[in-house]
Scaffold this active site. Structure first.
Site, PDB file in Angstrom:
ATOM      1  N   LYS A  41       0.868  -1.179   0.000  1.00 26.99           N
ATOM      2  CA  LYS A  41       0.000   0.000   0.000  1.00 26.99           C
ATOM      3  C   LYS A  41       0.904   1.228   0.000  1.00 26.99           C
ATOM      4  O   LYS A  41       2.044   1.160   0.459  1.00 26.99           O
ATOM      5  CB  LYS A  41      -0.878   0.032   1.264  1.00 26.99           C
ATOM      6  CG  LYS A  41      -2.174   0.778   1.074  1.00 26.99           C
ATOM      7  CD  LYS A  41      -3.201  -0.107   0.396  1.00 26.99           C
ATOM      8  CE  LYS A  41      -4.425   0.646  -0.010  1.00 26.99           C
ATOM      9  NZ  LYS A  41      -5.507  -0.301  -0.367  1.00 26.99           N
ATOM     10  N   ASP A  92      -6.872   4.047  -4.754  1.00 26.22           N
ATOM     11  CA  ASP A  92      -7.550   3.842  -3.477  1.00 26.22           C
ATOM     12  C   ASP A  92      -8.251   5.186  -3.213  1.00 26.22           C
ATOM     13  O   ASP A  92      -8.452   5.963  -4.156  1.00 26.22           O
ATOM     14  CB  ASP A  92      -6.536   3.469  -2.372  1.00 26.22           C
ATOM     15  CG  ASP A  92      -7.215   2.892  -1.125  1.00 26.22           C
ATOM     16  OD1 ASP A  92      -7.568   1.708  -1.139  1.00 26.22           O
ATOM     17  OD2 ASP A  92      -7.434   3.629  -0.143  1.00 26.22           O
ATOM     18  N   GLY A 121     -20.490   7.027   1.609  1.00 25.66           N
ATOM     19  CA  GLY A 121     -19.578   7.495   0.574  1.00 25.66           C
ATOM     20  C   GLY A 121     -20.317   7.767  -0.723  1.00 25.66           C
ATOM     21  O   GLY A 121     -21.519   7.471  -0.852  1.00 25.66           O
ATOM     22  N   PHE A 122     -19.590   8.343  -1.687  1.00 26.23           N
ATOM     23  CA  PHE A 122     -20.175   8.575  -3.014  1.00 26.23           C
ATOM     24  C   PHE A 122     -19.089   8.491  -4.086  1.00 26.23           C
ATOM     25  O   PHE A 122     -19.277   8.911  -5.218  1.00 26.23           O
ATOM     26  CB  PHE A 122     -20.887   9.935  -3.075  1.00 26.23           C
ATOM     27  CG  PHE A 122     -19.961  11.107  -2.825  1.00 26.23           C
ATOM     28  CD1 PHE A 122     -19.748  11.565  -1.541  1.00 26.23           C
ATOM     29  CD2 PHE A 122     -19.316  11.742  -3.874  1.00 26.23           C
ATOM     30  CE1 PHE A 122     -18.870  12.626  -1.296  1.00 26.23           C
ATOM     31  CE2 PHE A 122     -18.462  12.808  -3.644  1.00 26.23           C
ATOM     32  CZ  PHE A 122     -18.228  13.247  -2.343  1.00 26.23           C
ATOM     33  N   GLY A 123     -17.934   7.933  -3.736  1.00 22.90           N
ATOM     34  CA  GLY A 123     -16.806   7.831  -4.668  1.00 22.90           C
ATOM     35  C   GLY A 123     -16.908   6.599  -5.541  1.00 22.90           C
ATOM     36  O   GLY A 123     -17.985   6.015  -5.698  1.00 22.90           O
ATOM     37  N   ALA A 150     -18.446   3.340  -3.856  1.00 23.70           N
ATOM     38  CA  ALA A 150     -19.876   3.519  -3.585  1.00 23.70           C
ATOM     39  C   ALA A 150     -20.665   3.505  -4.897  1.00 23.70           C
ATOM     40  O   ALA A 150     -21.754   2.912  -4.987  1.00 23.70           O
ATOM     41  CB  ALA A 150     -20.104   4.839  -2.845  1.00 23.70           C
ATOM     42  N   TRP A 151     -20.098   4.124  -5.911  1.00 27.61           N
ATOM     43  CA  TRP A 151     -20.734   4.184  -7.227  1.00 27.61           C
ATOM     44  C   TRP A 151     -20.960   2.779  -7.801  1.00 27.61           C
ATOM     45  O   TRP A 151     -22.075   2.433  -8.222  1.00 27.61           O
ATOM     46  CB  TRP A 151     -19.863   5.043  -8.162  1.00 27.61           C
ATOM     47  CG  TRP A 151     -20.174   4.931  -9.612  1.00 27.61           C
ATOM     48  CD1 TRP A 151     -21.232   5.495 -10.270  1.00 27.61           C
ATOM     49  CD2 TRP A 151     -19.421   4.201 -10.599  1.00 27.61           C
ATOM     50  NE1 TRP A 151     -21.181   5.167 -11.599  1.00 27.61           N
ATOM     51  CE2 TRP A 151     -20.077   4.376 -11.831  1.00 27.61           C
ATOM     52  CE3 TRP A 151     -18.256   3.430 -10.563  1.00 27.61           C
ATOM     53  CZ2 TRP A 151     -19.616   3.806 -13.011  1.00 27.61           C
ATOM     54  CZ3 TRP A 151     -17.786   2.860 -11.741  1.00 27.61           C
ATOM     55  CH2 TRP A 151     -18.472   3.048 -12.944  1.00 27.61           C
TER      56      TRP A 151
HETATM   57  N1  GLU Z   1      -7.147  -0.061  -3.192  1.00 28.84           N
HETATM   58  C1  GLU Z   1      -7.862  -1.231  -3.574  1.00 28.84           C
HETATM   59  C2  GLU Z   1      -7.890  -2.208  -2.417  1.00 28.84           C
HETATM   60  O1  GLU Z   1      -7.973  -1.784  -1.286  1.00 28.84           O
HETATM   61  C3  GLU Z   1      -7.381  -1.821  -4.880  1.00 28.84           C
HETATM   62  C4  GLU Z   1      -5.930  -2.181  -4.938  1.00 28.84           C
HETATM   63  C5  GLU Z   1      -5.446  -2.624  -6.315  1.00 28.84           C
HETATM   64  O2  GLU Z   1      -6.219  -2.683  -7.244  1.00 28.84           O
HETATM   65  O3  GLU Z   1      -4.247  -2.926  -6.399  1.00 28.84           O
HETATM   66  O4  GLU Z   1      -7.898  -3.398  -2.548  1.00 28.84           O
END
Ligand code: GLU
Length: 446
Positions: A124, A164, A236-238, A241-242
């Protein structure tokens, strides 16, 4: 393993890293019993190794805003675990980002990615850059400055970032452009969540929400319940959520609430295509408010300062941020008759909320199982990039369906309790952990 001793040691080593410690505790409590039946894990000190990231890159990101002022943010990439494949996981741009948040997310990602059945390790990254109120040009300059530091530590076979919170298709575009310029490498698979004309996969934008609803369908089917006609509250609305609102509506449920940091939208008549499309406009505006939804659609009302959990619903879907649904929210939902909660955000519920849901015996599933369709489709994007071709929407959707079904199956296998209740938290944690732990064991002490 003794969870209390291990946690005490981690708290001493990482004081104040509350999200990270919370995520680790949840997994360790789930796996304790199974772990202790495997002396070979204990001997190789698997748990002591799995809770620490392999490495963390921290860097300064300096850029110039539209007023000509110099701005400095912090950037990070946490490469958590590579036992089952190259590091893989999103980038989060949010003002509250810190090492604890990214370590919790990287830790969760490791087990989530293991559940997808695809060969991806966990990672991450992100920055405390706040996209709210920024122009597109500022976002571009920030992304370029961020990549100036990150590019040397990522790559098709080493580490593949994605989006993310605060990072979507627009940001991935700016990041990829700068990566290519710096690295002089043009493989399309260094980032996922790309645009459709330059290596992106059909359905990746929808995948987290769609996959979550496929998972919910399996849960409901097993419990003899139906999505058709059920009322759904979404926070949420991102992007996430969409996708969830779109698929829930398509499958016959009524999405009666969405929310933002400013308050909640009560939407008693459910979603239409126009409303769902408008959610994308709201996100792209960079204002981080949901109130305009009720100005545009007169059958909806906005209540400032309230959460989605104040709306009476059958199914609650946290789709925004960690710890967004707490013990009080859970009590309110249960009082209003909610019978299912599926975390679509990572660690969307506090431990008190999860405990309340499980004690009440309602359906509850954790983010690392429910939202794994996002990263799974990133994995499918990587496969297409490596094969230099693109699959049809039907092909990607079928694979996503199969993956979500197998995650559900794994949760049931490891989470079924003697009284018949399915503890999806335990199921997801044990299934994900066993895969990574075995891979570590077989690859020696490194
Ligand atoms: N951020 C997303 C997750 O929490 C996707 C991560 C990705 O596609 O590598 O899993």
């Amino acid at each position: 393993m003794n969870v209390q001793n291990l946690m005490a040691e981690l708290e001493r080593k990482h004081p104040g890293e509350s999200e990270y410690l919370q995520a680790v505790r949840e997994v360790l409590e789930s796996i304790e019993e199974v772990y202790n039946q495997h002396p070979e894990f204990e001997k190789a000190k698997i748990v002591e190794r799995i809770v620490e990231p392999d490495r963390i890159f921290t860097f300064r990101v300096t850029w110039v805003d539209d007023k000509g002022e110099v701005q400095t943010n912090l950037g990070y990439r946490v490469q958590f675990n590579s036992a089952i494949g190259p590091y893989k996981g999103g980038l989060r741009f949010h003002k509250a980002v810190n090492p604890s948040m990214l370590k919790f997310l990287g830790f969760e990602q490791t087990f989530k990615n293991a559940l997808t059945t695809l060969p991806m390790g966990g990672a991450k990254g992100g920055s405390d850059f706040d996209p709210v109120g920024k122009s597109d040009a500022e976002i571009m300059r920030f992304c370029q400055a961020f990549m100036t530091e990150l590019w040397n530590n990522i790559g098709v076979d080493t580490d593949v970032p994605a989006g993310d919170v605060g990072v979507g298709g627009r940001e991935i575009g700016f990041l990829n452009g700068m990566y290519q310029k710096l690295a002089r490498k043009y493989h399309t698979g260094v980032l996922t969540g790309k645009g459709m004309t330059w290596g992106g996969s059909i359905l990746r934008p929808e995948a987290t929400g769609f996959g979550a609803l496929y998972f919910v369908q399996h849960m409901l089917q097993m419990a003899g319940k139906k999505l058709e006609g059920a009322t759904v509250a979404i926070s949420g609305f991102g992007n996430v959520a969409w996708g969830a609102a779109k698929k829930a509506t398509e499958l016959g449920a009524k999405v009666i609430a969405i929310s933002g940091p400013d308050g909640v939208i009560y939407n008693p008549n459910g979603m239409t295509d126009e409303k769902i499309d408008y959610m994308l406009e709201l996100r792209a505006s960079n204002r981080n408010i949901v109130a305009p939804f009720a100005e545009k659609f007169k059958d909806a009302t906005f209540t400032p300062g309230k959460k989605a959990w104040s709306i009476k619903c059958d199914i609650a879907l946290p789709c925004a941020f960690q710890n967004e649904l707490n013990g009080d929210d859970a009590a309110e939902l249960l009082k209003n008759g909610t019978w299912c909660c599926a975390e679509v955000s990572n660690m969307g519920c506090t431990p008190e909320a999860i405990h309340a849901f499980q004690k009440a015996g309602i359906l509850f599933a954790p983010g690392k199982a429910v939202n794994a369709g996002g990263v799974a489709t990133s994995g499918l994007e990587m496969t297409q990039n490596c094969m230099h071709l693109s699959w049809s929407g039907k092909e990607v959707d079928e694979r996503l369906h199969t993956i979500m079904a197998s995650i559900h199956e794994a949760c049931v296998e490891f989470g079924k309790q003697p009284n018949g209740y399915i503890d999806y938290v335990k199921g997801a944690n044990i299934a994900g952990f066993m895969k990574v732990a075995r891979a570590m064991l077989e690859q020696g002490i490194i």
